[in-house]
Write a protein that holds these residues in place. Structure first.
Motif, mmCIF file in Angstrom:
data_model
loop_
_atom_site.group_PDB
_atom_site.id
_atom_site.type_symbol
_atom_site.label_atom_id
_atom_site.label_comp_id
_atom_site.label_asym_id
_atom_site.label_seq_id
_atom_site.Cartn_x
_atom_site.Cartn_y
_atom_site.Cartn_z
ATOM 1 N N ASP A 184 7.521 7.357 -10.400
ATOM 2 C CA ASP A 184 7.953 8.446 -9.529
ATOM 3 C C ASP A 184 6.728 8.939 -8.784
ATOM 4 O OD1 ASP A 184 9.645 10.349 -8.393
ATOM 5 O OD2 ASP A 184 9.208 11.823 -9.951
ATOM 6 N N GLY A 185 6.893 9.153 -7.483
ATOM 7 C CA GLY A 185 5.784 9.653 -6.676
ATOM 8 C C GLY A 185 5.761 8.942 -5.341
ATOM 9 N N PRO A 186 4.838 9.279 -4.517
ATOM 10 C CA PRO A 186 3.676 10.102 -4.804
ATOM 11 C C PRO A 186 3.938 11.600 -4.610
ATOM 12 C CG PRO A 186 3.470 9.246 -2.587
ATOM 13 C CD PRO A 186 4.751 8.682 -3.165
ATOM 14 N N GLU A 187 3.139 12.374 -5.313
ATOM 15 C CA GLU A 187 3.032 13.806 -5.077
ATOM 16 C C GLU A 187 1.605 14.014 -4.582
ATOM 17 O OE1 GLU A 187 3.217 18.123 -7.342
ATOM 18 O OE2 GLU A 187 3.602 16.303 -8.503
ATOM 19 N N ARG A 188 1.473 14.367 -3.317
ATOM 20 C CA ARG A 188 0.142 14.474 -2.716
ATOM 21 C C ARG A 188 -0.470 15.845 -2.989
ATOM 22 N NH1 ARG A 188 -1.215 11.839 2.839
ATOM 23 N NH2 ARG A 188 -1.153 10.111 1.355
ATOM 24 N N ILE A 189 -1.711 15.803 -3.443
ATOM 25 C CA ILE A 189 -2.502 17.015 -3.651
ATOM 26 C C ILE A 189 -3.657 16.950 -2.653
ATOM 27 C CG2 ILE A 189 -3.865 18.391 -5.270
ATOM 28 C CD1 ILE A 189 -0.942 18.051 -6.149
ATOM 29 N N PRO A 198 0.830 -1.207 0.000
ATOM 30 C CA PRO A 198 0.000 0.000 0.000
ATOM 31 C C PRO A 198 0.866 1.260 0.000
ATOM 32 C CG PRO A 198 -0.836 -1.574 1.574
ATOM 33 C CD PRO A 198 0.483 -2.120 1.072
ATOM 34 N N ASP A 199 0.357 2.296 -0.621
ATOM 35 C CA ASP A 199 1.026 3.596 -0.727
ATOM 36 C C ASP A 199 2.276 3.565 -1.595
ATOM 37 O OD1 ASP A 199 -0.931 4.808 0.807
ATOM 38 O OD2 ASP A 199 0.140 4.433 2.668
ATOM 39 N N HIS A 200 2.444 2.520 -2.400
ATOM 40 C CA HIS A 200 3.541 2.457 -3.366
ATOM 41 C C HIS A 200 2.961 2.530 -4.769
ATOM 42 C CE1 HIS A 200 6.090 1.410 -0.047
ATOM 43 N NE2 HIS A 200 7.123 1.328 -0.848
ATOM 44 N N PRO A 201 3.800 2.824 -5.759
ATOM 45 C CA PRO A 201 3.311 2.865 -7.138
ATOM 46 C C PRO A 201 2.818 1.492 -7.585
ATOM 47 C CG PRO A 201 5.598 3.640 -6.999
ATOM 48 C CD PRO A 201 5.218 3.129 -5.660
ATOM 49 N N PRO A 202 1.961 1.465 -8.577
ATOM 50 C CA PRO A 202 1.464 0.179 -9.083
ATOM 51 C C PRO A 202 2.543 -0.621 -9.798
ATOM 52 C CG PRO A 202 0.330 2.046 -10.132
ATOM 53 C CD PRO A 202 1.355 2.604 -9.237
ATOM 54 N N LYS A 203 2.433 -1.940 -9.760
ATOM 55 C CA LYS A 203 3.274 -2.829 -10.563
ATOM 56 C C LYS A 203 2.686 -2.954 -11.961
ATOM 57 C CE LYS A 203 6.435 -4.825 -9.520
ATOM 58 N NZ LYS A 203 7.808 -4.404 -9.752
ATOM 59 N N PHE A 204 1.362 -2.931 -12.044
ATOM 60 C CA PHE A 204 0.689 -2.868 -13.333
ATOM 61 C C PHE A 204 -0.674 -2.222 -13.135
ATOM 62 C CE2 PHE A 204 -0.755 -7.105 -11.921
ATOM 63 C CZ PHE A 204 -2.121 -7.027 -12.169
ATOM 64 N N PHE A 205 -1.245 -1.753 -14.245
ATOM 65 C CA PHE A 205 -2.606 -1.223 -14.213
ATOM 66 C C PHE A 205 -3.333 -1.645 -15.484
ATOM 67 C CE2 PHE A 205 -0.137 2.088 -16.267
ATOM 68 C CZ PHE A 205 -0.967 2.602 -17.257
ATOM 69 N N ILE A 206 -4.654 -1.683 -15.394
ATOM 70 C CA ILE A 206 -5.486 -2.061 -16.526
ATOM 71 C C ILE A 206 -6.344 -0.852 -16.896
ATOM 72 C CG2 ILE A 206 -7.308 -3.601 -17.369
ATOM 73 C CD1 ILE A 206 -6.239 -5.678 -15.299
ATOM 74 N N TYR A 207 -6.177 -0.416 -18.158
ATOM 75 C CA TYR A 207 -6.910 0.736 -18.670
ATOM 76 C C TYR A 207 -7.562 0.343 -19.991
ATOM 77 C CZ TYR A 207 -7.665 5.430 -20.623
ATOM 78 O OH TYR A 207 -8.222 6.561 -21.190
ATOM 79 N N TYR A 239 -5.525 3.605 1.766
ATOM 80 C CA TYR A 239 -5.754 2.168 1.863
ATOM 81 C C TYR A 239 -6.226 1.826 3.268
ATOM 82 C CZ TYR A 239 -3.295 0.868 -2.457
ATOM 83 O OH TYR A 239 -2.925 0.687 -3.752
ATOM 84 N N GLY A 240 -6.997 0.754 3.366
ATOM 85 C CA GLY A 240 -7.300 0.150 4.659
ATOM 86 C C GLY A 240 -8.451 0.784 5.416
ATOM 87 N N LYS A 247 -14.817 19.331 0.989
ATOM 88 C CA LYS A 247 -14.562 18.048 1.644
ATOM 89 C C LYS A 247 -14.276 17.004 0.586
ATOM 90 C CE LYS A 247 -17.284 18.977 5.660
ATOM 91 N NZ LYS A 247 -17.896 18.385 6.801
ATOM 92 N N GLY A 248 -13.474 16.026 0.946
ATOM 93 C CA GLY A 248 -13.178 14.941 0.019
ATOM 94 C C GLY A 248 -11.792 14.385 0.255
ATOM 95 N N GLU A 249 -11.451 13.391 -0.535
ATOM 96 C CA GLU A 249 -10.179 12.692 -0.388
ATOM 97 C C GLU A 249 -9.034 13.447 -1.051
ATOM 98 O OE1 GLU A 249 -9.793 10.051 1.413
ATOM 99 O OE2 GLU A 249 -11.910 9.685 1.782
ATOM 100 N N HIS A 250 -7.835 13.198 -0.525
ATOM 101 C CA HIS A 250 -6.632 13.715 -1.178
ATOM 102 C C HIS A 250 -6.316 12.834 -2.384
ATOM 103 C CE1 HIS A 250 -5.001 10.473 1.335
ATOM 104 N NE2 HIS A 250 -4.149 10.334 0.340
ATOM 105 N N ARG A 251 -5.376 13.300 -3.199
ATOM 106 C CA ARG A 251 -4.919 12.511 -4.341
ATOM 107 C C ARG A 251 -3.407 12.340 -4.253
ATOM 108 N NH1 ARG A 251 -8.098 14.998 -9.620
ATOM 109 N NH2 ARG A 251 -10.188 14.452 -8.923
ATOM 110 N N ASP A 252 -2.949 11.105 -4.416
ATOM 111 C CA ASP A 252 -1.522 10.807 -4.511
ATOM 112 C C ASP A 252 -1.220 10.503 -5.978
ATOM 113 O OD1 ASP A 252 -0.946 11.157 -1.837
ATOM 114 O OD2 ASP A 252 -1.097 9.040 -1.338
ATOM 115 N N TYR A 253 -0.467 11.417 -6.612
ATOM 116 C CA TYR A 253 -0.152 11.296 -8.041
ATOM 117 C C TYR A 253 1.165 10.558 -8.261
ATOM 118 C CZ TYR A 253 -3.856 14.295 -9.805
ATOM 119 O OH TYR A 253 -5.073 14.806 -10.167
ATOM 120 N N TYR A 254 1.196 9.733 -9.303
ATOM 121 C CA TYR A 254 2.397 9.006 -9.717
ATOM 122 C C TYR A 254 2.601 9.210 -11.209
ATOM 123 C CZ TYR A 254 1.994 6.486 -5.308
ATOM 124 O OH TYR A 254 1.912 6.170 -3.985
#
Length: 101
Positions: free
Chosen positions: A48-53, A28-37, A86-87, A61-68
């Motif tokens: 590279d990342g995360p860069e938190r916004i 958790p909180d690490h970059p993905p090993k793979f993604f499906i798009y 996560y969690g 109100k709402g969630e933050h974003r961790d960019y990679y």
């Protein structure tokens, strides 16, 4: 007042609306090993990342974003983010937000 950062690369193309993606990260909180798009699996070889916004909590109100910034095994680069933590009871979701030239 702080100045706008210009030392980090930014995507050359942003999606009008970020698209949800499926992601597999080893830790958790690490970059993905793979993604499906759009039904295609992309194996991540560099990240590279995360860069938190963070949201302006006093306005919105709402969630933050961790960019990679990630690069797949075909040499294509993408801007991905995870919204939320996560969690626990908190929800999180991964999105693709843009593409690098």
């Amino acid at each position: 007042m702080s100045s706008w950062r210009v030392d980090k690369p930014r995507p050359t193309e942003l999606l009008r609306r970020p698209d949800p993606i499926e992601v597999m990260a080893l830790i958790p909180d690490h970059p993905p090993k793979f993604f499906i798009y759009k039904g295609v699996q992309h194996q991540v070889i560099k990240a590279d990342g995360p860069e938190r916004i963070e949201r302006e909590w006093w306005l919105d109100k709402g969630e933050h974003r961790d960019y990679y910034q990630v690069e797949d095994d075909q040499g294509k680069r993408y801007c991905l983010f995870r919204s939320g933590h996560y969690g626990g009871d908190q929800k999180y979701q991964w999105f693709i937000h843009g593409f690098f030239a």
